[in-house]
Scaffold this motif. Structure first.
Motif, PDB file in Angstrom:
ATOM      1  N   GLU A  70       5.314  -2.576  -7.124  1.00  0.00           N
ATOM      2  CA  GLU A  70       5.755  -4.104  -6.922  1.00  0.00           C
ATOM      3  C   GLU A  70       7.457  -4.148  -6.931  1.00  0.00           C
ATOM      4  N   ASP A  71       7.909  -3.203  -7.877  1.00  0.00           N
ATOM      5  CA  ASP A  71       9.385  -3.236  -8.112  1.00  0.00           C
ATOM      6  C   ASP A  71       9.960  -2.797  -6.968  1.00  0.00           C
ATOM      7  N   VAL A  72       9.614  -1.669  -6.432  1.00  0.00           N
ATOM      8  CA  VAL A  72      10.294  -0.821  -5.382  1.00  0.00           C
ATOM      9  C   VAL A  72      10.028  -1.636  -3.976  1.00  0.00           C
ATOM     10  N   MET A  73       8.941  -2.291  -3.902  1.00  0.00           N
ATOM     11  CA  MET A  73       8.911  -3.242  -2.447  1.00  0.00           C
ATOM     12  C   MET A  73       9.688  -4.371  -2.811  1.00  0.00           C
ATOM     13  N   GLN A  74       9.885  -4.916  -4.029  1.00  0.00           N
ATOM     14  CA  GLN A  74      10.644  -6.111  -4.372  1.00  0.00           C
ATOM     15  C   GLN A  74      12.194  -5.750  -3.856  1.00  0.00           C
ATOM     16  N   GLU A  75      12.449  -4.389  -4.382  1.00  0.00           N
ATOM     17  CA  GLU A  75      13.991  -3.761  -4.117  1.00  0.00           C
ATOM     18  C   GLU A  75      14.176  -3.740  -2.638  1.00  0.00           C
ATOM     19  N   ALA A  76      13.277  -3.232  -2.091  1.00  0.00           N
ATOM     20  CA  ALA A  76      13.346  -2.902  -0.674  1.00  0.00           C
ATOM     21  C   ALA A  76      13.515  -3.975  -0.014  1.00  0.00           C
ATOM     22  N   LEU A  77      12.770  -5.140  -0.365  1.00  0.00           N
ATOM     23  CA  LEU A  77      12.900  -6.407   0.467  1.00  0.00           C
ATOM     24  C   LEU A  77      14.156  -7.275   0.127  1.00  0.00           C
TER      25      LEU A  77
ATOM     26  N   PRO B 263      10.328  -3.539   9.334  1.00  0.00           N
ATOM     27  CA  PRO B 263       9.396  -2.648   8.821  1.00  0.00           C
ATOM     28  C   PRO B 263       9.690  -1.188   8.548  1.00  0.00           C
ATOM     29  N   GLY B 264      10.264  -0.438   9.398  1.00  0.00           N
ATOM     30  CA  GLY B 264      10.554   1.014   9.091  1.00  0.00           C
ATOM     31  C   GLY B 264      11.740   0.862   8.221  1.00  0.00           C
ATOM     32  N   TYR B 265      12.705   0.106   8.159  1.00  0.00           N
ATOM     33  CA  TYR B 265      13.679   0.169   7.142  1.00  0.00           C
ATOM     34  C   TYR B 265      13.264  -0.188   5.635  1.00  0.00           C
ATOM     35  N   VAL B 266      12.306  -1.070   5.659  1.00  0.00           N
ATOM     36  CA  VAL B 266      11.587  -1.452   4.323  1.00  0.00           C
ATOM     37  C   VAL B 266      10.960  -0.126   3.947  1.00  0.00           C
ATOM     38  N   TYR B 267      10.022   0.595   4.855  1.00  0.00           N
ATOM     39  CA  TYR B 267       9.449   1.683   4.531  1.00  0.00           C
ATOM     40  C   TYR B 267      10.346   2.901   3.943  1.00  0.00           C
ATOM     41  N   THR B 268      11.533   3.185   4.788  1.00  0.00           N
ATOM     42  CA  THR B 268      12.453   4.136   4.166  1.00  0.00           C
ATOM     43  C   THR B 268      12.861   3.748   2.838  1.00  0.00           C
ATOM     44  N   THR B 269      13.179   2.482   2.735  1.00  0.00           N
ATOM     45  CA  THR B 269      13.962   1.980   1.425  1.00  0.00           C
ATOM     46  C   THR B 269      12.966   2.164   0.345  1.00  0.00           C
ATOM     47  N   ILE B 270      11.668   1.869   0.596  1.00  0.00           N
ATOM     48  CA  ILE B 270      10.531   2.103  -0.425  1.00  0.00           C
ATOM     49  C   ILE B 270      10.693   3.431  -0.828  1.00  0.00           C
ATOM     50  N   ARG B 271      10.621   4.215  -0.192  1.00  0.00           N
ATOM     51  CA  ARG B 271      10.573   5.700  -0.281  1.00  0.00           C
ATOM     52  C   ARG B 271      11.587   6.372  -1.012  1.00  0.00           C
ATOM     53  N   HIS B 272      12.695   5.837  -0.663  1.00  0.00           N
ATOM     54  CA  HIS B 272      14.159   6.308  -1.637  1.00  0.00           C
ATOM     55  C   HIS B 272      13.890   5.761  -2.940  1.00  0.00           C
ATOM     56  N   ARG B 273      13.695   4.352  -2.939  1.00  0.00           N
ATOM     57  CA  ARG B 273      13.662   3.821  -4.328  1.00  0.00           C
ATOM     58  C   ARG B 273      12.637   4.329  -4.891  1.00  0.00           C
ATOM     59  N   ALA B 274      11.431   4.800  -4.599  1.00  0.00           N
ATOM     60  CA  ALA B 274      10.524   5.332  -5.392  1.00  0.00           C
ATOM     61  C   ALA B 274      10.630   6.900  -5.777  1.00  0.00           C
TER      62      ALA B 274
ATOM     63  N   LEU C  74       1.067  -1.139  -0.005  1.00  0.00           N
ATOM     64  CA  LEU C  74      -0.123  -0.035  -0.058  1.00  0.00           C
ATOM     65  C   LEU C  74       1.053   1.254   0.021  1.00  0.00           C
ATOM     66  N   TYR C  75       1.998   1.435   0.899  1.00  0.00           N
ATOM     67  CA  TYR C  75       2.756   2.428   0.893  1.00  0.00           C
ATOM     68  C   TYR C  75       3.424   2.514  -0.272  1.00  0.00           C
ATOM     69  N   ALA C  76       3.876   1.456  -0.984  1.00  0.00           N
ATOM     70  CA  ALA C  76       4.636   1.557  -2.344  1.00  0.00           C
ATOM     71  C   ALA C  76       3.668   2.198  -3.379  1.00  0.00           C
ATOM     72  N   ARG C  77       2.565   1.700  -3.353  1.00  0.00           N
ATOM     73  CA  ARG C  77       1.479   2.150  -4.286  1.00  0.00           C
ATOM     74  C   ARG C  77       1.337   3.746  -4.176  1.00  0.00           C
ATOM     75  N   GLN C  78       1.358   4.411  -2.767  1.00  0.00           N
ATOM     76  CA  GLN C  78       1.259   5.712  -2.616  1.00  0.00           C
ATOM     77  C   GLN C  78       2.474   6.354  -3.265  1.00  0.00           C
ATOM     78  N   GLN C  79       3.645   5.865  -3.047  1.00  0.00           N
ATOM     79  CA  GLN C  79       4.774   6.339  -3.360  1.00  0.00           C
ATOM     80  C   GLN C  79       5.266   6.412  -4.997  1.00  0.00           C
TER      81      GLN C  79
END
Length: 188
Positions: free
Chosen positions: A45-52, A72-83, A32-37
């Motif tokens: 899906e790509d940025v979430m996979q990259e973050a994971l 989770p915080g690490y992944v949220y932050t990584t998603i944000r940066h990748r997006a 959901l967060y990745a979709r928003q970003q």
């Protein structure tokens, strides 16, 4: 506690983690967060996979500082940066294409952020419209607070913004959405 035992307690190997269970718990929120970003479902899906993948590698190599509670915080932050990186690259690509094609309009259809088989489509669309009409940084805070279930301090840490800024964004977002709903209530 000796140095060796404290290091061993802090280092968990990715191979010993039940990642499927962890994704069942956090995957929907992260997506959901990745979709928003991002702009499209595929990008989300790509940025979430990259973050994971980045998380798994950090855990496996022992570079990750902290325990599972910080994942989770690490992944949220990584998603944000990748997006953000993906968005910048996309803007450059679009600008180049505009110049090359002499004004031809490009655009991608907006993909829905919220999706769940149990959602009432009308309600989902209204909530999504409310979020999309907010400034991006306000919508980000709302998604992280409500669907991500993060505290304001955690959101401030993830985004690099001040705590007061995060709480103000949330307050203003709620006011804007409330005003819109009062003017155009959701019909049930």
């Amino acid at each position: 506690m000796g140095k060796e035992s404290s290091e061993a307690a802090g280092k968990e190997r990715a191979g010993s983690v039940d990642w499927a269970a962890w994704l069942r718990e956090y995957g929907a929120r992260l997506l959901l967060y990745a979709r928003q970003q991002t702009r499209t479902e595929a990008d989300a899906e790509d940025v979430m996979q990259e973050a994971l993948v980045q998380l798994v590698r950090a855990v496996d190599s022992g570079e990750f500082q902290g325990g599972r509670a910080q994942w989770p915080g690490y992944v949220y932050t990584t998603i944000r940066h990748r997006a953000m990186d993906r968005g910048r690259r996309e803007e450059v690509r679009k600008e180049y294409a505009r110049r090359e094609q002499d004004g031809m309009q490009e655009g991608e259809a907006d993909e829905p952020w919220l999706s769940c088989a149990a959602d009432d489509e009308y309600l989902r669309a209204r909530v999504e419209k409310l979020l999309r009409n907010l400034p991006a940084d306000y919508a980000e805070v709302v998604v992280l607070k409500i669907w991500g279930e993060h505290t304001f301090q955690e959101i401030a840490d993830m985004t690099g913004a001040k705590l007061a800024t995060i709480t103000s964004r949330y307050r203003y977002a709620m006011q804007a959405m409330r005003k819109e709903l009062e003017a155009n209530p959701i019909d049930n």
